[in-house]
Write a protein that holds these residues in place. Structure first.
Motif, mmCIF file in Angstrom:
data_model
loop_
_atom_site.group_PDB
_atom_site.id
_atom_site.type_symbol
_atom_site.label_atom_id
_atom_site.label_comp_id
_atom_site.label_asym_id
_atom_site.label_seq_id
_atom_site.Cartn_x
_atom_site.Cartn_y
_atom_site.Cartn_z
ATOM 1 N N LEU A 70 42.487 99.045 25.879
ATOM 2 C CA LEU A 70 41.952 98.204 24.811
ATOM 3 C C LEU A 70 41.619 96.814 25.328
ATOM 4 C CD1 LEU A 70 41.336 97.511 21.864
ATOM 5 C CD2 LEU A 70 43.805 97.207 21.499
ATOM 6 N N SER A 71 42.524 96.232 26.111
ATOM 7 C CA SER A 71 42.286 94.892 26.657
ATOM 8 C C SER A 71 41.109 94.883 27.621
ATOM 9 C CB SER A 71 43.549 94.392 27.360
ATOM 10 O OG SER A 71 44.632 94.278 26.453
ATOM 11 N N ALA A 72 40.974 95.955 28.401
ATOM 12 C CA ALA A 72 39.843 96.040 29.326
ATOM 13 C C ALA A 72 38.521 96.040 28.572
ATOM 14 C CB ALA A 72 39.961 97.293 30.186
ATOM 15 N N ALA A 73 38.474 96.731 27.442
ATOM 16 C CA ALA A 73 37.238 96.771 26.652
ATOM 17 C C ALA A 73 36.923 95.413 26.049
ATOM 18 C CB ALA A 73 37.371 97.822 25.547
ATOM 19 N N SER A 76 35.623 93.107 28.636
ATOM 20 C CA SER A 76 34.321 93.506 29.171
ATOM 21 C C SER A 76 33.155 93.045 28.324
ATOM 22 C CB SER A 76 34.264 95.039 29.311
ATOM 23 O OG SER A 76 35.217 95.487 30.255
ATOM 24 N N ARG A 77 33.419 92.541 27.126
ATOM 25 C CA ARG A 77 32.323 92.139 26.251
ATOM 26 C C ARG A 77 31.474 91.028 26.838
ATOM 27 N NH1 ARG A 77 36.008 92.301 21.088
ATOM 28 N NH2 ARG A 77 35.802 94.498 20.518
ATOM 29 N N LYS A 78 32.076 90.204 27.670
ATOM 30 C CA LYS A 78 31.351 89.083 28.261
ATOM 31 C C LYS A 78 30.658 89.473 29.559
ATOM 32 C CE LYS A 78 34.509 85.650 26.292
ATOM 33 N NZ LYS A 78 35.426 84.510 26.590
ATOM 34 N N ARG A 79 30.723 90.744 29.912
ATOM 35 C CA ARG A 79 30.145 91.210 31.162
ATOM 36 C C ARG A 79 29.114 92.294 30.890
ATOM 37 N NH1 ARG A 79 35.953 91.136 32.576
ATOM 38 N NH2 ARG A 79 36.348 89.468 34.072
ATOM 39 N N THR A 80 28.182 92.458 31.790
ATOM 40 C CA THR A 80 27.271 93.593 31.738
ATOM 41 C C THR A 80 28.047 94.842 32.153
ATOM 42 O OG1 THR A 80 26.591 93.400 34.051
ATOM 43 C CG2 THR A 80 25.390 92.062 32.419
ATOM 44 N N PRO A 81 27.538 96.042 31.843
ATOM 45 C CA PRO A 81 28.226 97.254 32.288
ATOM 46 C C PRO A 81 28.479 97.275 33.795
ATOM 47 C CG PRO A 81 26.573 97.805 30.668
ATOM 48 C CD PRO A 81 26.391 96.347 30.959
ATOM 49 N N ALA A 82 27.522 96.791 34.573
ATOM 50 C CA ALA A 82 27.700 96.761 36.026
ATOM 51 C C ALA A 82 28.828 95.810 36.408
ATOM 52 C CB ALA A 82 26.406 96.349 36.714
ATOM 53 N N GLU A 83 28.870 94.640 35.781
ATOM 54 C CA GLU A 83 29.915 93.663 36.078
ATOM 55 C C GLU A 83 31.283 94.172 35.623
ATOM 56 O OE1 GLU A 83 27.271 89.546 35.658
ATOM 57 O OE2 GLU A 83 28.333 90.392 33.921
ATOM 58 N N ALA A 84 31.326 94.768 34.433
ATOM 59 C CA ALA A 84 32.591 95.293 33.918
ATOM 60 C C ALA A 84 33.104 96.425 34.796
ATOM 61 C CB ALA A 84 32.407 95.773 32.480
ATOM 62 N N LEU A 205 41.087 106.307 25.716
ATOM 63 C CA LEU A 205 41.133 106.237 24.256
ATOM 64 C C LEU A 205 41.420 104.808 23.795
ATOM 65 C CD1 LEU A 205 43.012 109.533 23.293
ATOM 66 C CD2 LEU A 205 40.549 109.070 23.337
ATOM 67 N N GLY A 206 42.269 104.093 24.524
ATOM 68 C CA GLY A 206 42.498 102.689 24.205
ATOM 69 C C GLY A 206 41.229 101.873 24.336
ATOM 70 N N TYR A 207 40.458 102.169 25.366
ATOM 71 C CA TYR A 207 39.176 101.485 25.569
ATOM 72 C C TYR A 207 38.253 101.712 24.378
ATOM 73 C CZ TYR A 207 34.913 99.968 27.983
ATOM 74 O OH TYR A 207 33.758 99.318 28.336
ATOM 75 N N CYS A 208 38.242 102.934 23.860
ATOM 76 C CA CYS A 208 37.347 103.261 22.745
ATOM 77 C C CYS A 208 37.796 102.616 21.439
ATOM 78 C CB CYS A 208 37.275 104.778 22.574
ATOM 79 S SG CYS A 208 36.500 105.640 23.964
ATOM 80 N N LEU A 209 39.031 102.211 21.341
ATOM 81 C CA LEU A 209 39.523 101.575 20.124
ATOM 82 C C LEU A 209 38.955 100.173 19.938
ATOM 83 C CD1 LEU A 209 41.680 102.273 17.863
ATOM 84 C CD2 LEU A 209 43.209 100.744 19.111
ATOM 85 N N ALA A 210 38.362 99.613 20.967
ATOM 86 C CA ALA A 210 37.906 98.220 20.915
ATOM 87 C C ALA A 210 36.842 97.987 19.851
ATOM 88 C CB ALA A 210 37.377 97.790 22.281
#
Length: 394
Positions: A70-73, A76-84, A205-210
Motif C-alpha cells: 500500500l505504501s509503495a503505491a 509511486s503517485r509522484k513518479r512515472t511507471p518507469a520511475e516507480a 493486493l496491498g498495492y491495489c488497495l491504494a
C-alpha cells in the motif's frame, strides 16, 4: 485533522503496532527457555499464555507486507511507471542485501556467516522486485497475479513436487519453504524460512488497495469499504477453516478439551503462509486500518513513532535483543566455551538456555521502550531532510 493526514496516521499506527508485537516474538526466540526446543502452538503440549504469545505475532508479517504494498503505491503517485518500477527494483535488491548481510549478523552474531537466515525482509525485497517489474511492464496484471497467489497457492498441497535437484530447491525458495536449510558447503548453510511468492501476493493486493487512498476518495466511504472487506475476509477464514478441506496443509483437530480444539482451529500455517493464515491476519488488519482513522489517542501516537521508521526499528531491535542476550548469557554463569552451540544458529544462545515467560515480557517491554526515543529522533530527521535521496531506502 485532514483526511489525508488521517489515512497516513492510520497506516503508520497499524504498522507501528505490528512492529511492537513483532519484537515480542523475537524476544521470545532469544529468552524463553523452550523457544528452541518446543512448539508453542502445539495444542497438546503448550499453555494458553505461551500459545497466544506466539499466535498474536502471526499478525505482524502479513500486515507489514500488505502495508508495504500500500505504501509503495502511495509513494509511486509522484513518479512515472518507469520511475516507480526502477525505485521498487532498487529498493528490493537493497532489502535482499540487508537481509543477507546486516540482519543475519544481528540475529546470529556470527561474523563468519555460517548460517544465513532468509526471512521477511528477504521476502519483501523479492516481492518489491516482482512488483517493480509488473508496475513497469504489466500494471494490469498486478491484481490478477495477487489474487492468484493469494487464493491459489495452496493447490500445491495436493501436488507431489520434486524432492531433489535444482527444481526442488527453486520450488522451495519460491513457494514451499518451511524452514528449509540449504547447504553451501560443510560449514555454511542458508535457512530459507520465507517462501517468496505467497508473500508477494499479499504485497500486490496491498498495492491495489491504494485506490481507496486517492486524494478525492471519500474517507467515510473508504472506512466502510475497509470494515466490510475485513469482515468478509474474517468470515471466509471461519467458514473455510471450518470446512477443513482447503486453504491450509495443517487441518484442525478435535482434542479432549474444548480450548485445545479452539487452539488447533486458530493454528494456521505460516511457513509457507497459507490462505487461511493470511485471511486470519489480513481481515483484522483491514478492520484496524479503518478503526485507526477515527480513533487516535496516546497509545496510537506511541505506536505511530515506530510505524514511521519501520526499517530503522527492525534492524536496530535485533542488535539490541542480541546484546542483551550476551549480557544475560554471562550474567547467568555461562562461559566462552558455550558461546557456540552446534544445535543453535545463534551465538550466545545455547539450546538449553532461557527464562520464564514473565521475564520474556519484561525484556520485551524494555526493548520497545528503549527504542522509542531513537525512533522518534530518526522520524524527525527523515521529516526534516526529505531531500536526501538515501533516506528513501531507510
Amino acid at each position: 485533522m485532514t483526511p489525508s493526514s488521517q489515512r497516513y496516521h492510520a497506516i503508520d499506527i497499524l504498522r507501528g503496532l505490528v512492529m511492537i508485537i513483532m519484537a515480542l516474538d523475537h524476544t521470545r526466540d532469544f529468552f524463553h527457555v523452550t523457544a528452541l526446543t518446543a512448539d508453542p502452538l502445539d495444542p497438546a503440549t503448550t499453555t494458553v499464555p505461551l500459545y497466544f504469545t506466539r499466535w498474536i505475532t502471526h499478525f505482524c508479517a502479513p500486515i507489514f507486507v500488505f502495508l508495504s504494498g500500500l505504501s509503495a503505491a502511495i509513494a509511486s503517485r509522484k513518479r512515472t511507471p518507469a520511475e516507480a518500477g526502477a525505485f521498487l527494483l532498487k529498493r528490493g535488491f537493497w532489502l535482499v542485501l540487508v537481509e543477507l548481510v546486516i540482519i543475519t549478523l544481528g540475529i546470529t552474531f556470527n561474523p563468519f556467516y555460517n548460517f544465513v537466515i532468509l526471512q521477511v525482509i528477504w521476502a519483501i525485497g523479492w516481492s518489491m522486485i516482482i512488483l517493480g517489474l509488473l508496475v513497469r511492464f504489466a500494471p494490469k496484471l498486478i491484481l490478477p497475479v495477487g489474487l492468484l497467489l493469494f487464493l491459489g497457492h495452496n493447490i500445491l498441497d495436493f501436488v507431489t513436487l520434486p524432492s531433489e535437484g535444482s527444481v526442488s530447491v527453486l520450488m522451495r525458495i519460491l513457494l514451499t519453504a518451511s524452514g528449509t536449510v540449504l547447504p553451501l558447503n560443510q560449514t555454511h548453510f542458508i535457512g530459507v524460512f520465507y517462501a517468496i511468492l505467497p508473500w508477494t501476493g499479499i504485497m500486490l493486493l496491498g498495492y491495489c488497495l491504494a485506490g481507496l487512498y486517492s486524494p478525492d476518495y471519500d474517507p467515510a466511504k473508504r472506512r466502510r469499504w475497509l470494515y466490510r472487506a475485513g469482515a468478509i475476509v474474517i468470515a471466509a477464514f471461519v467458514i473455510i477453516r471450518g470446512i477443513n478441506v482447503y486453504g491450509d496443509p495443517s487441518r484442525w483437530q478435535s482434542f479432549p478439551h474444548a480450548y485445545q480444539s479452539f487452539l488447533s482451529f486458530l493454528n494456521t500455517t505460516k511457513y509457507p503462509p497459507s490462505l487461511l493464515y493470511h485471511c486470519m491476519t489480513i481481515g483484522p488488519g483491514l478492520v484496524l486500518l479503518a478503526f485507526f482513522e477515527q480513533h487516535q489517542n496516546a497509545f496510537t501516537r506511541f505506536g505511530e513513532v515506530y510505524g514511521k521508521v519501520p526499517f530503522f526499528y527492525y534492524v536496530i531491535h535485533f542488535y539490541l535483543i542480541h546484546v542483551i542476550t550476551v549480557i544475560c548469557f554471562f550474567a547467568t554463569g555461562h562461559d566462552a566455551s558455550q558461546i557456540a552451540d552446534p544445535n543453535s544458529p545463534f551465538l550466545f544462545r545455547p539450546i538449553q538456555y532461557g527464562f520464564s515467560l514473565p521475564v520474556v515480557y519484561l525484556v520485551w517491554m524494555f526493548i520497545v521502550l528503549s527504542l522509542y526515543y531513537p525512533c522518534r529522533w530518526f522520524g524527525e530527521y527523515k521529516r526534516n531532510h526529505q531531500g536526501y535521496w538515501w533516506l528513501s531506502y531507510l
